[in-house]
Scaffold this active site. Structure first.
Site, mmCIF file in Angstrom:
data_model
loop_
_atom_site.group_PDB
_atom_site.id
_atom_site.type_symbol
_atom_site.label_atom_id
_atom_site.label_comp_id
_atom_site.label_asym_id
_atom_site.label_seq_id
_atom_site.Cartn_x
_atom_site.Cartn_y
_atom_site.Cartn_z
ATOM 1 N N ALA A 39 -29.840 -3.898 -16.367
ATOM 2 C CA ALA A 39 -31.244 -3.760 -15.931
ATOM 3 C C ALA A 39 -31.797 -2.466 -16.528
ATOM 4 O O ALA A 39 -32.320 -1.594 -15.822
ATOM 5 C CB ALA A 39 -31.356 -3.778 -14.403
ATOM 6 N N HIS A 41 -33.580 0.622 -18.286
ATOM 7 C CA HIS A 41 -34.929 1.192 -18.342
ATOM 8 C C HIS A 41 -34.879 2.417 -19.243
ATOM 9 O O HIS A 41 -33.831 2.735 -19.826
ATOM 10 C CB HIS A 41 -35.420 1.500 -16.930
ATOM 11 N N HIS A 44 -31.933 4.834 -19.029
ATOM 12 C CA HIS A 44 -30.712 4.444 -19.767
ATOM 13 C C HIS A 44 -30.892 4.692 -21.262
ATOM 14 O O HIS A 44 -29.973 5.144 -21.943
ATOM 15 C CB HIS A 44 -30.411 2.955 -19.548
ATOM 16 N N GLU A 155 -28.503 12.424 -14.374
ATOM 17 C CA GLU A 155 -28.480 13.316 -13.210
ATOM 18 C C GLU A 155 -29.127 12.684 -11.991
ATOM 19 O O GLU A 155 -29.073 13.233 -10.902
ATOM 20 C CB GLU A 155 -29.211 14.627 -13.543
ATOM 21 N N LYS A 156 -29.761 11.531 -12.164
ATOM 22 C CA LYS A 156 -30.361 10.853 -11.025
ATOM 23 C C LYS A 156 -29.284 10.587 -9.966
ATOM 24 O O LYS A 156 -29.512 10.766 -8.776
ATOM 25 C CB LYS A 156 -30.997 9.559 -11.515
ATOM 26 N N ASP A 157 -28.093 10.161 -10.419
ATOM 27 C CA ASP A 157 -26.951 10.002 -9.515
ATOM 28 C C ASP A 157 -26.147 11.295 -9.578
ATOM 29 O O ASP A 157 -25.072 11.350 -10.176
ATOM 30 C CB ASP A 157 -26.114 8.794 -9.931
ATOM 31 N N SER A 193 -33.197 1.066 -11.645
ATOM 32 C CA SER A 193 -33.244 -0.400 -11.701
ATOM 33 C C SER A 193 -33.734 -0.959 -10.371
ATOM 34 O O SER A 193 -34.316 -2.035 -10.311
ATOM 35 C CB SER A 193 -31.858 -0.961 -12.034
ATOM 36 N N ARG A 194 -33.492 -0.219 -9.288
ATOM 37 C CA ARG A 194 -33.879 -0.701 -7.947
ATOM 38 C C ARG A 194 -35.385 -0.577 -7.693
ATOM 39 O O ARG A 194 -35.889 -1.159 -6.736
ATOM 40 C CB ARG A 194 -33.086 0.028 -6.865
#
Ligand code: PAF
Length: 290
Positions: A39, A41, A44, A155-157, A193-194
């Site tokens: 998914a 974006h 990625h 860095e989002k996670d 993706s969410r």
């Protein structure tokens, strides 16, 4: 041993992946790995671009890893679009897609997991039991399967990134772990993706997540005590329309324990719900005087 999706070569097995990487290595080329769950974006694709700067070849993996989803989480409805993803990867000049099956990653008899230790206990660890064991296990496998020089993660996670840095060090996996900055929409919402799950009304509320943690960073910079700034942030999110706030915490950027002193780098991390969708975000809180 390789399939093709459009113009993009695809490896479905560990053997096919290793074969291709070995050929590059024999030619003296450096290899970057970008693990994803698809998914794809712009976030990625920024990781692919980052990988291309660091290495001659870039492999993207797409594997929606069942072991990192809890029983009541969104594994079944997680967005999947392999053909669309392959077109995006080809346009980004990715060299290879590694898209193994669940059977290839977890064959019958699979029994060993990676336990990620204290970094996995706070924050998401409290709300998603078992999640980081699933992440650590699959990432260790992907790193060992690809044998890349460098692997790029967003860095989002942020908690995931710290856990992966630790696991590569602890398990002597000779792949350098690179973090890349969060990519945001114009209104500040971190790409995920969410985000595709959000209704138009929820999408309108969602930027409050970033706005609020940015305001928390400012308040702390202006001298607000850490617990007070965090409590203000949580209340602000509730006011903005977030139904449930799992956490809004100010942590030590390295240990992820509650930040005890402004002399260390901090991180403001948040997880909150809009309807059935859980969003996360984070921002750096530079140490005072930095
Ligand atoms: O961040 C993700 O997309 C996943 O957690 C990862 C690192 C690909 C492991 O499944």
């Amino acid at each position: 041993m390789l399939e093709r999706l459009g113009s993009l070569p695809v490896a479905r097995s560990v053997a096919a992946l290793r074969d291709e990487v070995a050929q590059w290595r024999r030619a003296g080329e450096a290899v970057a790995l970008v693990p994803t769950m698809g998914a794809l974006h712009q976030g990625h694709l920024a990781l692919i671009a980052h990988g291309k700067k660091l290495a001659d070849r870039v492999v993207a993996s797409i594997f929606v890893n069942p072991t990192q989803f809890g029983p009541n989480e969104d594994f079944a409805r997680y967005p999947r679009d392999e053909a669309g993803d392959a077109a995006k990867l080809a346009a980004a000049q990715c060299d290879l897609l590694y898209a193994p099956t669940v059977g290839e990653m977890y064959p019958a008899g699979f029994a060993t997991t990676v336990s990620p230790g204290p970094l996995a206990e706070p924050l998401d660890g409290r709300f998603r039991p078992g999640h980081f064991t699933g992440v650590a296990t699959v990432v260790a496998k992907l790193l060992l399967q690809a044998g890349a020089d460098v692997a790029c993660f967003g860095e989002k996670d942020y908690q995931q990134l710290q856990i992966i840095r630790r696991l590569a060090r602890d398990l002597d996996i000779p792949t350098r772990i690179e973090g890349a900055p969060i990519v945001r929409e114009a209104d500040g919402l971190a790409l995920s993706s969410r985000n595709a799950y959000l209704s138009p009304e929820q999408r309108a509320i969602a930027p409050a997540l970033h706005r609020t943690i940015a305001a928390v960073v400012t308040r702390v910079g202006d001298g607000a005590p850490l617990p007070e700034a965090a409590a203000w942030g949580a209340a602000e999110l509730a006011r903005a329309g977030f139904a449930k706030i799992d956490y809004l915490e100010i942590c030590d950027a390295e240990t992820l324990l509650p930040l005890a002193t402004r002399e260390r780098s901090g991180r403001v991390l948040v997880a909150a719900w809009l309807g059935m969708t859980r969003l996360i975000d984070n921002l750096a809180l530079p140490r005072s005087g930095a």
